[in-house]
Design a protein around this motif. Sequence first.
Motif, PDB file in Angstrom:
ATOM      1  N   ILE A  13       0.844  -1.200   0.000  1.00 35.15           N
ATOM      2  CA  ILE A  13       0.000   0.000   0.000  1.00 35.15           C
ATOM      3  C   ILE A  13       0.879   1.250   0.000  1.00 35.15           C
ATOM      4  CG2 ILE A  13      -1.600   1.358   1.413  1.00 35.15           C
ATOM      5  CD1 ILE A  13      -2.911  -1.349   2.203  1.00 35.15           C
ATOM      6  N   LEU A  14       1.923   1.245   0.817  1.00 35.82           N
ATOM      7  CA  LEU A  14       2.832   2.390   0.858  1.00 35.82           C
ATOM      8  C   LEU A  14       3.481   2.608  -0.507  1.00 35.82           C
ATOM      9  CD1 LEU A  14       4.048   4.582   2.662  1.00 35.82           C
ATOM     10  CD2 LEU A  14       5.852   2.956   3.269  1.00 35.82           C
ATOM     11  N   ARG A  15       3.847   1.510  -1.187  1.00 38.33           N
ATOM     12  CA  ARG A  15       4.436   1.617  -2.524  1.00 38.33           C
ATOM     13  C   ARG A  15       3.441   2.250  -3.502  1.00 38.33           C
ATOM     14  NH1 ARG A  15       4.351  -0.573  -7.298  1.00 38.33           N
ATOM     15  NH2 ARG A  15       2.818  -2.138  -6.730  1.00 38.33           N
ATOM     16  N   LEU A  16       2.167   1.890  -3.380  1.00 42.99           N
ATOM     17  CA  LEU A  16       1.149   2.412  -4.289  1.00 42.99           C
ATOM     18  C   LEU A  16       0.959   3.920  -4.163  1.00 42.99           C
ATOM     19  CD1 LEU A  16      -1.560  -0.387  -3.975  1.00 42.99           C
ATOM     20  CD2 LEU A  16      -0.220   0.169  -6.022  1.00 42.99           C
ATOM     21  N   LEU A  43      -4.815   1.304   5.726  1.00 50.88           N
ATOM     22  CA  LEU A  43      -4.564   2.734   5.497  1.00 50.88           C
ATOM     23  C   LEU A  43      -4.602   3.513   6.812  1.00 50.88           C
ATOM     24  CD1 LEU A  43      -6.652   3.228   2.243  1.00 50.88           C
ATOM     25  CD2 LEU A  43      -4.169   3.531   2.447  1.00 50.88           C
ATOM     26  N   ARG A  44      -5.548   3.178   7.673  1.00 52.76           N
ATOM     27  CA  ARG A  44      -5.650   3.864   8.958  1.00 52.76           C
ATOM     28  C   ARG A  44      -4.404   3.618   9.812  1.00 52.76           C
ATOM     29  NH1 ARG A  44      -8.239   1.369  12.907  1.00 52.76           N
ATOM     30  NH2 ARG A  44      -9.824   0.574  11.511  1.00 52.76           N
ATOM     31  N   ILE A  45      -3.924   2.385   9.846  1.00 56.61           N
ATOM     32  CA  ILE A  45      -2.725   2.061  10.627  1.00 56.61           C
ATOM     33  C   ILE A  45      -1.519   2.821  10.088  1.00 56.61           C
ATOM     34  CG2 ILE A  45      -1.091   0.201  11.135  1.00 56.61           C
ATOM     35  CD1 ILE A  45      -3.614  -1.655  11.317  1.00 56.61           C
ATOM     36  N   LEU A  46      -1.374   2.858   8.764  1.00 53.80           N
ATOM     37  CA  LEU A  46      -0.252   3.584   8.165  1.00 53.80           C
ATOM     38  C   LEU A  46      -0.350   5.086   8.427  1.00 53.80           C
ATOM     39  CD1 LEU A  46      -0.025   1.621   4.800  1.00 53.80           C
ATOM     40  CD2 LEU A  46       1.758   1.727   6.570  1.00 53.80           C
ATOM     41  N   ALA A  47      -1.556   5.631   8.362  1.00 53.15           N
ATOM     42  CA  ALA A  47      -1.741   7.061   8.623  1.00 53.15           C
ATOM     43  C   ALA A  47      -1.505   7.377  10.102  1.00 53.15           C
ATOM     44  CB  ALA A  47      -3.139   7.499   8.191  1.00 53.15           C
ATOM     45  N   SER A  49       0.400   5.889  12.108  1.00 50.52           N
ATOM     46  CA  SER A  49       1.825   5.752  12.435  1.00 50.52           C
ATOM     47  C   SER A  49       2.648   6.906  11.851  1.00 50.52           C
ATOM     48  CB  SER A  49       2.361   4.418  11.931  1.00 50.52           C
ATOM     49  OG  SER A  49       2.410   4.410  10.517  1.00 50.52           O
ATOM     50  N   GLY A  50       2.002   7.771  11.067  1.00 48.85           N
ATOM     51  CA  GLY A  50       2.692   8.919  10.493  1.00 48.85           C
ATOM     52  C   GLY A  50       3.327   8.656   9.139  1.00 48.85           C
ATOM     53  N   LEU A  51       3.087   7.482   8.570  1.00 52.94           N
ATOM     54  CA  LEU A  51       3.696   7.137   7.284  1.00 52.94           C
ATOM     55  C   LEU A  51       2.898   7.648   6.093  1.00 52.94           C
ATOM     56  CD1 LEU A  51       4.811   3.501   8.114  1.00 52.94           C
ATOM     57  CD2 LEU A  51       6.243   5.539   7.946  1.00 52.94           C
ATOM     58  N   LEU A  52       1.612   7.912   6.303  1.00 52.10           N
ATOM     59  CA  LEU A  52       0.759   8.430   5.231  1.00 52.10           C
ATOM     60  C   LEU A  52       0.125   9.740   5.670  1.00 52.10           C
ATOM     61  CD1 LEU A  52      -1.324   5.345   3.974  1.00 52.10           C
ATOM     62  CD2 LEU A  52       0.821   6.247   3.069  1.00 52.10           C
ATOM     63  N   ALA A  53      -0.030  10.645   4.715  1.00 54.82           N
ATOM     64  CA  ALA A  53      -0.824  11.859   4.918  1.00 54.82           C
ATOM     65  C   ALA A  53      -2.214  11.562   4.372  1.00 54.82           C
ATOM     66  CB  ALA A  53      -0.197  13.028   4.189  1.00 54.82           C
ATOM     67  N   ARG A  64      -1.241   9.825   0.639  1.00 52.54           N
ATOM     68  CA  ARG A  64       0.068   9.909  -0.014  1.00 52.54           C
ATOM     69  C   ARG A  64       1.122   9.594   1.035  1.00 52.54           C
ATOM     70  NH1 ARG A  64       2.368  14.553   1.670  1.00 52.54           N
ATOM     71  NH2 ARG A  64       0.963  16.225   2.282  1.00 52.54           N
ATOM     72  N   ALA A  65       2.245   9.103   0.572  1.00 48.96           N
ATOM     73  CA  ALA A  65       3.328   8.736   1.485  1.00 48.96           C
ATOM     74  C   ALA A  65       3.973   9.981   2.070  1.00 48.96           C
ATOM     75  CB  ALA A  65       4.369   7.908   0.736  1.00 48.96           C
ATOM     76  N   ARG A  66       4.332   9.903   3.315  1.00 51.11           N
ATOM     77  CA  ARG A  66       5.103  10.957   3.980  1.00 51.11           C
ATOM     78  C   ARG A  66       6.548  10.465   4.041  1.00 51.11           C
ATOM     79  NH1 ARG A  66       4.149  12.134   9.202  1.00 51.11           N
ATOM     80  NH2 ARG A  66       5.009  14.190   8.872  1.00 51.11           N
ATOM     81  N   LYS A  67       7.241  10.592   2.925  1.00 51.99           N
ATOM     82  CA  LYS A  67       8.590  10.042   2.787  1.00 51.99           C
ATOM     83  C   LYS A  67       9.546  10.557   3.853  1.00 51.99           C
ATOM     84  CE  LYS A  67       7.982   9.665  -2.169  1.00 51.99           C
ATOM     85  NZ  LYS A  67       8.459  10.079  -3.479  1.00 51.99           N
TER      86      LYS A  67
END
Length: 110
Positions: A13-16, A43-47, A49-53, A64-67
């Motif tokens: 998902i992060l790659r996408l 998506l909720r878990i990734l967001a 954790s601060g990895l997704l905006a 979108r990814a928060r690189k």
Amino acid sequence: MFEALGTPRRREILRLVWHEERSAGDVHRALGDVTFGAVSQHLRILADSGLLARREEGRQRFYRARKQALGPLQGWLETMWDDALYRLKIRAELEQARRGPLPQKRRRRR
């Protein structure tokens, strides 16, 4: 953050969303083999954790990814994704070479 990246599905998902913002529906359609509810949870878990905006527009949510949040892991993920694609390409080419050209159908003699 490491726990959020602990599953292959979340890394996919992060790659996408790495290079472009995508809606939750777009992510779901790209994965194909998982329910929308499961994608939403990932998506909720990734967001969280601060990895997704996350951005809301009406009833849709865009991600979108928060690189910058990844720090040194950013380079590792990009290398892993690039290497994995390269390995898959090589495997497919080797398999095709091993099999050779497709056999032609024989015509029946009458």
